[in-house]
Design a protein around this motif. Structure first.
Motif, short mmCIF file in Angstrom:
data_model
loop_
_atom_site.label_atom_id
_atom_site.label_comp_id
_atom_site.label_asym_id
_atom_site.label_seq_id
_atom_site.Cartn_x
_atom_site.Cartn_y
_atom_site.Cartn_z
N ALA A 183 0.88 -1.27 0.13
CA ALA A 183 -0.02 0.06 -0.02
C ALA A 183 0.81 1.09 0.15
O ALA A 183 2.07 1.36 0.57
N ASP A 184 0.35 2.22 -0.51
CA ASP A 184 0.88 3.57 -0.36
C ASP A 184 0.22 4.43 0.55
O ASP A 184 -0.64 3.87 1.30
N ALA A 185 0.63 5.79 0.73
CA ALA A 185 0.36 6.58 1.79
C ALA A 185 -1.29 6.77 1.80
O ALA A 185 -1.85 7.18 2.81
N ALA A 186 -1.99 6.65 0.70
CA ALA A 186 -3.27 6.76 0.49
C ALA A 186 -4.24 5.82 1.08
O ALA A 186 -5.39 5.86 1.49
N THR A 187 -3.80 4.74 1.22
CA THR A 187 -4.36 3.43 1.86
C THR A 187 -3.66 2.99 2.85
O THR A 187 -4.66 1.95 3.64
N ARG A 203 3.95 9.04 11.39
CA ARG A 203 3.39 9.41 10.30
C ARG A 203 4.22 10.28 9.64
O ARG A 203 4.48 10.26 8.19
N CYS A 204 4.80 11.36 10.16
CA CYS A 204 5.36 12.45 9.58
C CYS A 204 6.69 11.65 9.13
O CYS A 204 7.04 12.13 7.79
N GLU A 205 7.50 11.29 9.98
CA GLU A 205 8.70 10.62 9.39
C GLU A 205 8.69 9.61 8.38
O GLU A 205 9.55 9.39 7.44
N TYR A 206 7.42 9.02 8.44
CA TYR A 206 7.21 7.78 7.47
C TYR A 206 6.97 8.35 6.31
O TYR A 206 7.53 7.81 5.29
N VAL A 207 6.29 9.38 5.89
CA VAL A 207 5.96 9.99 4.77
C VAL A 207 7.18 11.05 4.42
O VAL A 207 7.35 10.83 3.03
N GLU A 208 7.77 11.34 5.12
CA GLU A 208 8.99 12.20 4.72
C GLU A 208 10.06 11.23 4.20
O GLU A 208 10.78 11.18 3.01
N HIS A 209 10.28 9.97 4.57
CA HIS A 209 11.08 8.94 4.32
C HIS A 209 10.45 8.43 2.66
O HIS A 209 11.42 8.12 1.73
#
Length: 263
Positions: A217-221, A230-236
């Motif tokens: 899955a990507d960040a949309a799902t 979540r910030c660090e996850y998406v930033e990576h």
């Protein structure tokens, strides 16, 4: 009169003897034969080493021991700031997903886990050694046990290598490999895809449940249950996609933007 002269001669002789003795003692101190109590002793348990340089004071030799790892593993690169991540996200191409037709994990991204940094250890053991604490190794590489705080849940896991226990801790690709394949990795060389699959910046040791739940899955799902991560996850994710010239789909970009507004 005679008695006075005798006393004078005795006084002169006594003075001469005293002067001779004083000169002799001074000479012995100057030559180093005699020394004061402070200079003649060292503190208990210490040793001294002569530097060989004239006129210098011997220095204490201190021996310390430290356990160092036999190999140098990867370090997790720090994620960019939210502002930098927003700038990088704005520069990523936005397209639809390519078909997953032909996707093959080993054929496209190499055998799990390779030693792409040539440090003698495979990537899985490198990441376990980086993300776990109190690790116990067999040899220079194989991690037998350790403690993990999963970044995706905040839960603690005692990792013990074994047929039924190893899966409790898994290595997650922050940008899932199938997602990468469908958003531009098909256009990379095989060497670049192997680098992506083993890039420390794209890898976290996590609880097995979260990794199985996420799949490709990507960040949309899918996002980590631990909201403060979540910030660090998406930033990576954004950093990896920019590094390997991948794109984002519209819903994925929107989800990333929403997360970044909270950072």
């Amino acid at each position: 009169m005679t008695s006075r002269r005798r006393r004078t001669r005795a006084t002169i002789k006594s003075s001469i003897v005293t002067l001779v003795l004083a000169v002799g003692v001074w000479a012995l101190f100057s030559s180093g034969v005699l020394s004061t109590g402070a200079d003649a002793t060292t503190s208990a348990g210490s040793t001294t080493t002569d530097t060989g340089a004239p006129g210098t004071t011997p220095r204490p030799t201190v021996t310390t021991s430290a356990q160092t790892p036999a190999t140098t593993g990867p370090s997790r690169a720090s994620s960019p700031s939210a502002d930098t991540a927003r700038t990088m996200l704005a520069a990523l191409p936005v397209k639809g997903k390519a078909p997953a037709t032909g996707y093959d994990r080993e054929a496209d991204f190499g055998t799990p886990w390779l030693d792409v940094d040539h440090n003698g250890c495979d990537t899985r053991n490198d990441v376990l050694a980086r993300d776990l604490t109190d690790i116990v190794r067999q040899g220079p590489c194989k991690v037998l046990s350790g403690d993990l705080v999963s970044p995706y849940t905040g839960g603690e896991i005692a990792f013990v290598r074994g047929n039924t226990t190893s899966t409790l801790v898994q290595i997650d690709h922050v940008v899932a490999l199938e997602n990468a394949w469908r958003t531009g990795a098909q256009q990379l060389s095989r060497a670049e895809r192997q680098a992506l699959a083993n890039d420390p910046e794209n890898l976290f040791a996590v609880d097995g449940h979260s990794n199985s739940q996420k799949r490709s899955a990507d960040a949309a799902t899918w996002l980590p249950a631990a909201k403060d991560f979540r910030c660090e996850y998406v930033e990576h994710q954004i950093t990896v996609k920019a590094k390997y010239r991948l794109w984002v789909v519209p819903a994925e970009r929107d989800a990333m933007e929403r997360v970044l507004t909270t950072c």
